[in-house]
Design a protein around this motif. Structure first.
Motif, PDB file in Angstrom:
ATOM      1  N   GLY A 292       0.943  -1.148  -0.133  1.00 56.06           N
ATOM      2  CA  GLY A 292       0.117  -0.053   0.031  1.00 56.06           C
ATOM      3  C   GLY A 292       0.974   1.274   0.137  1.00 56.06           C
ATOM      4  O   GLY A 292       1.762   1.245  -0.733  1.00 56.06           O
ATOM      5  N   ARG A 293       0.853   2.179   1.123  1.00 56.45           N
ATOM      6  CA  ARG A 293       1.549   3.421   1.157  1.00 56.45           C
ATOM      7  C   ARG A 293       2.446   2.971   2.541  1.00 56.45           C
ATOM      8  O   ARG A 293       3.248   4.061   2.586  1.00 56.45           O
ATOM      9  N   LYS A 294       2.370   1.861   2.926  1.00 54.75           N
ATOM     10  CA  LYS A 294       3.375   1.648   4.039  1.00 54.75           C
ATOM     11  C   LYS A 294       4.830   0.968   3.771  1.00 54.75           C
ATOM     12  O   LYS A 294       4.795   0.145   2.996  1.00 54.75           O
ATOM     13  N   SER A 295       5.918   1.729   4.482  1.00 56.46           N
ATOM     14  CA  SER A 295       7.237   1.017   3.842  1.00 56.46           C
ATOM     15  C   SER A 295       7.186  -0.222   4.762  1.00 56.46           C
ATOM     16  O   SER A 295       7.055  -0.171   6.069  1.00 56.46           O
ATOM     17  N   ILE A 296       7.895  -1.310   3.971  1.00 55.30           N
ATOM     18  CA  ILE A 296       7.969  -2.296   4.844  1.00 55.30           C
ATOM     19  C   ILE A 296       9.364  -2.855   4.839  1.00 55.30           C
ATOM     20  O   ILE A 296       9.669  -4.024   5.418  1.00 55.30           O
ATOM     21  N   SER A 297      10.292  -2.002   4.376  1.00 56.74           N
ATOM     22  CA  SER A 297      11.810  -2.532   4.594  1.00 56.74           C
ATOM     23  C   SER A 297      12.750  -1.105   4.556  1.00 56.74           C
ATOM     24  O   SER A 297      12.215  -0.099   4.272  1.00 56.74           O
ATOM     25  N   PRO A 298      13.664  -0.988   5.205  1.00 51.80           N
ATOM     26  CA  PRO A 298      14.720  -0.069   5.113  1.00 51.80           C
ATOM     27  C   PRO A 298      15.233   0.130   3.716  1.00 51.80           C
ATOM     28  O   PRO A 298      15.267  -0.912   2.863  1.00 51.80           O
ATOM     29  N   PRO A 299      15.809   1.238   3.465  1.00 49.72           N
ATOM     30  CA  PRO A 299      16.576   1.411   2.018  1.00 49.72           C
ATOM     31  C   PRO A 299      17.466   0.331   1.909  1.00 49.72           C
ATOM     32  O   PRO A 299      18.241   0.068   2.790  1.00 49.72           O
ATOM     33  N   VAL A 300      17.488   0.074   0.724  1.00 50.53           N
ATOM     34  CA  VAL A 300      18.550  -1.043   0.183  1.00 50.53           C
ATOM     35  C   VAL A 300      19.584  -0.466  -0.839  1.00 50.53           C
ATOM     36  O   VAL A 300      18.724  -0.334  -2.119  1.00 50.53           O
ATOM     37  N   LYS A 301      20.569  -0.361  -0.623  1.00 48.68           N
ATOM     38  CA  LYS A 301      21.493   0.360  -1.704  1.00 48.68           C
ATOM     39  C   LYS A 301      22.335  -0.687  -2.368  1.00 48.68           C
ATOM     40  O   LYS A 301      22.835  -1.442  -1.766  1.00 48.68           O
ATOM     41  N   MET A 302      22.092  -0.624  -3.798  1.00 43.41           N
ATOM     42  CA  MET A 302      22.611  -1.489  -4.573  1.00 43.41           C
ATOM     43  C   MET A 302      23.919  -0.660  -5.546  1.00 43.41           C
ATOM     44  O   MET A 302      23.856  -0.020  -6.224  1.00 43.41           O
ATOM     45  N   GLN A 303      25.293  -1.414  -5.290  1.00 45.10           N
ATOM     46  CA  GLN A 303      26.299  -0.897  -5.915  1.00 45.10           C
ATOM     47  C   GLN A 303      26.483  -1.236  -7.456  1.00 45.10           C
ATOM     48  O   GLN A 303      27.206  -1.049  -8.114  1.00 45.10           O
ATOM     49  N   LYS A 304      26.005  -2.647  -7.681  1.00 42.81           N
ATOM     50  CA  LYS A 304      25.747  -3.326  -8.935  1.00 42.81           C
ATOM     51  C   LYS A 304      24.511  -3.228  -9.364  1.00 42.81           C
ATOM     52  O   LYS A 304      23.304  -3.084  -8.898  1.00 42.81           O
ATOM     53  N   ARG A 305      24.607  -3.500 -10.719  1.00 40.53           N
ATOM     54  CA  ARG A 305      23.186  -3.831 -11.508  1.00 40.53           C
ATOM     55  C   ARG A 305      22.528  -5.013 -11.077  1.00 40.53           C
ATOM     56  O   ARG A 305      22.399  -6.153 -11.900  1.00 40.53           O
ATOM     57  N   GLU A 306      22.087  -5.187  -9.868  1.00 39.32           N
ATOM     58  CA  GLU A 306      21.397  -6.295  -9.566  1.00 39.32           C
ATOM     59  C   GLU A 306      19.925  -5.911  -8.785  1.00 39.32           C
ATOM     60  O   GLU A 306      19.763  -4.870  -8.503  1.00 39.32           O
ATOM     61  N   ALA A 307      19.036  -7.024  -8.722  1.00 42.60           N
ATOM     62  CA  ALA A 307      17.845  -6.587  -7.952  1.00 42.60           C
ATOM     63  C   ALA A 307      18.049  -6.579  -6.513  1.00 42.60           C
ATOM     64  O   ALA A 307      18.744  -7.484  -6.198  1.00 42.60           O
ATOM     65  N   ALA A 308      17.501  -5.744  -5.796  1.00 42.67           N
ATOM     66  CA  ALA A 308      16.983  -5.806  -4.470  1.00 42.67           C
ATOM     67  C   ALA A 308      16.103  -6.733  -4.299  1.00 42.67           C
ATOM     68  O   ALA A 308      15.122  -6.662  -4.746  1.00 42.67           O
ATOM     69  N   VAL A 309      16.308  -7.647  -3.068  1.00 41.43           N
ATOM     70  CA  VAL A 309      15.363  -8.621  -2.759  1.00 41.43           C
ATOM     71  C   VAL A 309      15.178  -8.778  -1.376  1.00 41.43           C
ATOM     72  O   VAL A 309      15.975  -8.597  -0.540  1.00 41.43           O
TER      73      VAL A 309
END
Length: 322
Positions: free
Chosen positions: A163-180
């Protein structure tokens, strides 16, 4: 003490001046400095940039040469010690560097090289894609969500929402990979619509993904596998019977018909149970040719074995329908 300090300072200035001057009174060429005119090395695609190459000392005229990846790309001549300005356009990722410049004058052999510079390409991110291996789950099941933006300068920071509620902290990706992220579907409230957000250092460039829905999987009845198995067995039986018709049943039927119509020539004896034992009838049948529809046969009746006489009647061309 003050007097000694003044003498030392004067000596250092004279030493530097001597190092900049040749034996012929010419000033030595110094190593040039390469700097971005716009003051930053962060660039975007199709941006125009300028690089300044300047030697503080030397004997004019001075020639400045700009290199990219150790290949000469431009040359400027200056009648004095003013900087050489090189104008560039960032058209692709290969245009970000490495850049160097070289200063040459008429008295310095080989010239002098500057420091190196590399631009950082700031590319806006594309709309991220939110996906999962499954869209149906049961209560108590673990599921995963993956968020990936295929374009945009790194690093990229992802966040996940229900919905509009955040369910995870920010995930910073240094490579071209998906955040999971991993989710535990504890109750019916965990099912619903999810989204993710992606952003990088490009100004005012935040993108949201598509919506992804988890639905509750239906419980299957225990009798369903048995019904499916019985159905498969019945289907295999029907297929086997259908295959047996042209290969076994039809040939067997035709063989019986052929045997009855193509029986060999001979005598068949029939005895009427109500008549005397010496009353015997013999029937002689000629073989039927394939192209004919008629058959010749004769009937021989023997009334007395002792008389050795027989009365035969021949009936020819009796139509046989088969």
């Amino acid at each position: 003490m003050f007097f000694l300090t003044v003498l030392l300072f004067s000596y250092l200035q004279m030493s530097q001046q001597i190092q900049k001057t040749t034996t012929n009174g010419k000033e030595m060429l110094s190593n040039p400095r390469l700097i971005p005119v716009q003051g930053t090395l962060n660039v975007v695609m199709n941006q125009n940039v300028s690089l300044s190459c300047h030697s503080d000392s030397g004997t004019p005229p001075v020639r400045y040469i700009l290199f990219k990846h150790n290949q000469k790309i431009s040359t400027l001549n200056r009648p004095d010690l003013t900087p050489g300005l090189f104008n560039l356009t960032i058209n692709s990722a290969s245009d970000v560097g490495e850049y160097k410049c070289k200063a040459e004058d008429n008295i310095s052999g080989g010239g002098k090289y500057s420091n190196s510079l590399n631009f950082t390409l700031k590319e806006p991110i594309s709309k991220p894609m939110l996906s999962s291996p499954t869209s149906q789950a049961k209560e108590g099941q673990n599921v995963t969500l993956s968020c990936l933006s295929e374009n945009g300068s790194l690093p990229i920071t992802y966040m996940f929402f229900k919905g509009r509620k955040s369910i995870s902290p920010p995930v910073k990706m240094q490579k071209r990979e998906a955040a999971v992220i991993f989710l535990f579907m504890n109750s019916s409230s965990d099912f619903g619509t999810y989204k993710c957000r992606a952003e990088n250092s490009f100004r005012n460039n935040t993108k949201y993904s598509n919506s992804f829905n988890f639905t509750l999987a239906e419980e299957r009845s225990h009798s369903q596998p048995l019904i499916i198995s019985l159905g498969l067995i019945l289907l295999l039986f029907i297929i086997g019977f259908a295959l047996a018709i042209p290969f076994f049943i039809i040939p067997s039927y035709k063989a019986k018909i052929f045997k009855s119509t193509r029986s060999s020539t001979g005598f068949t004896s029939t005895t009427n149970a109500e008549e005397p034992e010496d009353y015997v009838i013999y029937t002689e049948i000629e073989p039927v040719k394939p192209e004919e529809e008629y058959v010749n046969f004769s009937v021989i009746r023997r009334e007395d074995e002792k008389e050795k006489a027989a009365c035969a009647t021949v009936y020819s061309k009796v139509f046989i329908r088969h």
